[in-house]
Design a protein around this motif. Sequence first.
Motif, PDB file in Angstrom:
ATOM      1  N   UNK A 136       0.841  -1.442   0.090  1.00  0.00           N
ATOM      2  CA  UNK A 136      -0.133  -0.324   0.474  1.00  0.00           C
ATOM      3  C   UNK A 136       0.675   1.365   0.095  1.00  0.00           C
ATOM      4  N   UNK A 137       1.950   1.152   0.521  1.00  0.00           N
ATOM      5  CA  UNK A 137       3.091   2.334   0.571  1.00  0.00           C
ATOM      6  C   UNK A 137       3.343   2.817  -1.009  1.00  0.00           C
ATOM      7  N   UNK A 138       3.167   1.610  -1.794  1.00  0.00           N
ATOM      8  CA  UNK A 138       3.284   2.394  -3.488  1.00  0.00           C
ATOM      9  C   UNK A 138       2.794   2.565  -4.509  1.00  0.00           C
ATOM     10  N   UNK A 139       1.148   3.084  -4.232  1.00  0.00           N
ATOM     11  CA  UNK A 139       0.299   2.440  -4.616  1.00  0.00           C
ATOM     12  C   UNK A 139       0.169   3.683  -5.056  1.00  0.00           C
ATOM     13  N   UNK A 140       0.075   4.363  -6.707  1.00  0.00           N
ATOM     14  CA  UNK A 140       0.560   5.588  -7.089  1.00  0.00           C
ATOM     15  C   UNK A 140       0.317   6.660  -6.346  1.00  0.00           C
ATOM     16  N   UNK A 141      -1.277   7.175  -5.349  1.00  0.00           N
ATOM     17  CA  UNK A 141      -2.377   7.999  -4.875  1.00  0.00           C
ATOM     18  C   UNK A 141      -1.590   8.385  -3.158  1.00  0.00           C
ATOM     19  N   UNK A 142      -0.885   7.134  -3.212  1.00  0.00           N
ATOM     20  CA  UNK A 142      -0.317   6.754  -1.557  1.00  0.00           C
ATOM     21  C   UNK A 142       1.546   7.450  -2.048  1.00  0.00           C
ATOM     22  N   UNK A 143       1.789   7.260  -3.220  1.00  0.00           N
ATOM     23  CA  UNK A 143       3.556   7.610  -2.896  1.00  0.00           C
ATOM     24  C   UNK A 143       3.012   8.850  -2.991  1.00  0.00           C
ATOM     25  N   UNK A 144       1.975   9.765  -4.195  1.00  0.00           N
ATOM     26  CA  UNK A 144       2.504  11.084  -4.265  1.00  0.00           C
ATOM     27  C   UNK A 144       2.659  11.335  -2.514  1.00  0.00           C
ATOM     28  N   UNK A 145       2.431  11.142  -1.545  1.00  0.00           N
ATOM     29  CA  UNK A 145       3.007  11.695  -0.541  1.00  0.00           C
ATOM     30  C   UNK A 145       4.228  11.502   0.307  1.00  0.00           C
ATOM     31  N   UNK A 146       4.850  10.835  -0.367  1.00  0.00           N
ATOM     32  CA  UNK A 146       6.255  10.214  -0.246  1.00  0.00           C
ATOM     33  C   UNK A 146       7.321  11.409   0.488  1.00  0.00           C
ATOM     34  N   UNK A 147       7.151  12.167   0.010  1.00  0.00           N
ATOM     35  CA  UNK A 147       8.078  13.682   0.340  1.00  0.00           C
ATOM     36  C   UNK A 147       7.405  14.234   2.305  1.00  0.00           C
ATOM     37  N   UNK A 148       6.200  13.612   2.562  1.00  0.00           N
ATOM     38  CA  UNK A 148       5.818  13.403   3.821  1.00  0.00           C
ATOM     39  C   UNK A 148       6.465  13.062   5.024  1.00  0.00           C
ATOM     40  N   UNK A 149       7.384  14.041   6.167  1.00  0.00           N
ATOM     41  CA  UNK A 149       7.855  13.072   7.035  1.00  0.00           C
ATOM     42  C   UNK A 149       6.784  11.723   7.289  1.00  0.00           C
ATOM     43  N   UNK A 150       5.699  11.856   7.056  1.00  0.00           N
ATOM     44  CA  UNK A 150       4.621  10.446   8.143  1.00  0.00           C
ATOM     45  C   UNK A 150       4.936   9.385   7.214  1.00  0.00           C
ATOM     46  N   UNK A 151       4.843   9.084   5.410  1.00  0.00           N
ATOM     47  CA  UNK A 151       5.199   8.286   4.390  1.00  0.00           C
ATOM     48  C   UNK A 151       7.465   8.394   5.159  1.00  0.00           C
TER      49      UNK A 151
END
Length: 217
Positions: free
Chosen positions: A177-192
């Motif tokens: 789930x961490x690599x689905x496109x929608x979630x991965x768009x948040x990769x610069x978020x410290x929580x990710x």
Amino acid sequence: LAVGRNEEAIGHARRATEIDPMQQIGWATLAWAHHFAGRNDEAAMVIEEGLSRWPQSSRVWFFGSEVLAASNRFAESAAYLRDSSRRPRLAPQALVESVARTYDALATRSGIAAYGETADHPASSLIENIDSAAPMLVRFGLTAEAFVLLDAYFFGGSVNGQRVAPPGPLDPRPTCPLFSPAVLALKDDPRHSSLLARTGLEDYWRKSGTQPDFRRR
């Protein structure tokens, strides 16, 4: 897929379908790999071919709606789910209609107000369907809620006031789930970034000398 190496996953999944074209998990995985790599048109074609062999596969069929939603084709995604001529017999009608209503909201309204009208999924269902639930929250702009759900998925916690047990030895929870496109768009978020570290992914990449696709572009 679980370590973010989606392009490589496509090759392995394609080979699996060549070896055994009648194994539905192979088609589902091949579609997921294309989707995670951002190749949704190819994912849709894989789904069509998979359904031609497994027309009653809920796994393959349901994912078709997620591929449409990933391209912001929410009205089409809702219509896809409601098309009873193609819906597998074992697809849970209540869940299908609930998800379709969510896509209706995304197609016609936006944000928390729309989500509030469709947030009738129990926490257990959100965890079980994390691959579509987390991206859905992100699409509604509910980033904090998405991270709460992901955190509970990996480590246990509370979602919508409902307790979620941490994973046990018979309840593996892959990191896909961490690599689905929608979630991965948040990769610069410290929580990710925190989830990448706490799940052991950063340690895995360091020890294996590999990198996920998003760091090789």
